[in-house]
Design a protein around this motif. Structure first.
Motif, short mmCIF file in Angstrom:
data_model
loop_
_atom_site.label_atom_id
_atom_site.label_comp_id
_atom_site.label_asym_id
_atom_site.label_seq_id
_atom_site.Cartn_x
_atom_site.Cartn_y
_atom_site.Cartn_z
N ALA A 28 0.86 -1.11 -0.03
CA ALA A 28 0.01 0.03 -0.11
C ALA A 28 0.78 1.25 0.13
O ALA A 28 0.58 2.20 -0.77
CB ALA A 28 -0.82 -0.17 1.22
N ALA A 32 0.88 3.99 -3.01
CA ALA A 32 0.59 5.35 -2.68
C ALA A 32 1.67 6.54 -3.06
O ALA A 32 1.36 7.66 -3.55
CB ALA A 32 0.21 5.56 -1.02
N SER A 242 -4.18 1.43 -3.95
CA SER A 242 -3.61 2.57 -3.17
C SER A 242 -3.18 3.73 -4.32
O SER A 242 -3.19 5.05 -4.33
CB SER A 242 -2.01 2.45 -2.60
OG SER A 242 -2.59 1.66 -1.19
N VAL A 253 0.54 6.13 3.85
CA VAL A 253 0.06 5.13 4.56
C VAL A 253 1.24 4.57 5.71
O VAL A 253 2.21 4.53 5.31
CB VAL A 253 0.07 3.63 3.79
CG1 VAL A 253 -0.68 2.48 4.27
CG2 VAL A 253 -0.99 4.23 2.36
#
Length: 409
Positions: A28, A32, A242, A253
């Motif tokens: 994640a 991101a 993400s 995150v």
């Protein structure tokens, strides 16, 4: 259903290896920060773990012995003890993170402080190891872990711009504020996560637990070719979620709950509930794998009786080792250490230890004394040799990149 259970060992190994608590958050984080520009690492890691896990499973099926037993016999105690120390410490780090991961997942489901769940999670892991048959353990954990397929479903439910995602995959680039050192740090982390050493030892020992023989070589290949690619696909799906939802908003995150934000946006409460069930199963399965791998490696190195196919009283030191590992893991977690951070470090240290694991596997799988006519073919040896070069390069670069980037910051 019988066919599904036939590949349960591969599913359990892959989900535990690719989607433990640290990998869930790391994928994640990568999505991101970098979108899908690091997606290429996953198929590289999947191919590598497939090649070496298949070697390890074949060694067990042909010789009837776990790979680590043969490493000590074939290469001598000095080589084996280096392998033992590295893999045992990484197992302990990862086990600590997984017990904490179970507690974090249960917190999401109950809102109860994770410290209250930590001893409960460790006790549950111990009871399963102590009392539940290996086949039941792998079937239940592997099948329930398939709830994580919801990550892939959520990607389609979001209806993303597929062209934009494809551009991120095939024309990787750095977004503003990111640097090349951090990019390569996370590349090595993802590669180390895909090829964590305990996976091959667990897969090999699991083959002995299930009494595989030469007749089961097709089953071994099926386990590898279904389980590990599935884990890789789900890893990419987490990064994609993400990239679609969190990256545009600049969300950083840092917790497990943030991994669920894209899932909630895609499928609502029901999808989140399914994912939480899958996370509990995945982290629980990873905790089982790492605890058993710790017991397997130490018992096999020292020549102790081992295996869940034996009653606990017949393999007392094997079971005692796992109990001690769980107690240590609980003790560390109760200090307040972040289990996600522990796993992120264990993944990088795994990359450092990779040569100690995979070189012996390649040597043994080419030894006719143990393998007879089932030694590696030229294609497998060529791929294995290429991967050893990659592994050595990743191992050499891991610590410098950790220092330069402040562990990816």
């Amino acid at each position: 259903m019988k066919s599904l259970f036939a590949v349960a060992l591969g599913i359990l190994t892959a989900i535990g290896g690719f989607l433990d608590i640290g990998d869930l958050v790391t994928n994640a984080v990568v999505g991101a920060r970098f979108g899908l520009s690091l997606a290429w690492v996953v198929p590289v890691g999947v191919l590598g773990i497939c090649v070496f896990a298949q070697m390890s499973g074949r060694v067990a099926a042909v010789s009837g012995r776990a790979t680590f037993e043969i490493i000590r016999e074939r290469l001598g105690p000095r080589m084996a003890v280096a392998n033992l120390c590295a893999s045992f410490l990484i197992n302990l780090l990862t086990l600590t993170a997984e017990v904490g991961g179970i507690a974090l997942a249960l917190q999401l489901a109950s809102s109860v402080n994770p410290k209250l769940w930590i001893p409960v999670a460790a006790l549950a892991v111990w009871l399963v190891i102590w009392r539940v048959k290996f086949s039941v353990m792998e079937n239940v954990t592997g099948v329930v872990g398939l709830c994580l397929v919801m990550f892939a479903v959520a990607v389609f439910l979001l209806g993303p711009d597929w062209g934009q995602l494809a551009d991120q995959v095939f024309t990787p680039s750095l977004s503003d504020g990111e640097n090349l050192a951090a990019y390569w740090y996370y590349a090595i982390a993802l590669f180390g996560a895909a090829m964590t050493p305990y996976e091959v030892f667990f897969f090999s020992s699991g083959a002995v637990e299930e009494k595989w023989t030469v007749r089961d070589l097709a089953k071994s290949r099926l386990n590898v070719l279904v389980g590990f690619p599935l884990g890789g696909i789900l890893s990419v799906a987490i990064a994609a979620l993400s990239a679609i939802v969190l990256m545009p908003g600049g969300v950083e995150v840092s917790s497990l709950s943030q991994v669920l934000i894209p899932v909630a946006e895609a499928g609502g409460k029901l999808a989140v509930a399914v994912i939480i069930l899958g996370i509990v199963a995945a982290t629980f399965g990873a905790a089982l794998e790492t605890a058993l791998s710790g017991g397997y490696t130490l018992a096999q190195f020292l020549g102790w009786s081992w295996g869940k196919f034996r009653r606990p009283v017949e393999a007392a030191r094997f079971h005692l080792t796992m109990l001690v590992l769980l107690i240590v893991a609980v003790g560390v977690l109760m200090t307040g250490v972040d289990p996600i951070l522990v796993t992120e470090y264990s993944v990088v240290f795994s990359a450092i230890a990779l040569p100690l694991t995979y070189l012996p596997v390649l040597i043994i799988s080419n030894d006719p004394q143990y393998m007879g006519e089932h030694v590696n073919g030229p294609v497998v040896n060529a791929i294995g040799t290429v991967y050893l070069v990659i592994i050595v390069a990743a191992s050499a670069a891991a610590i410098p990149l950790m220092i330069v980037t402040g562990a990816g910051q």
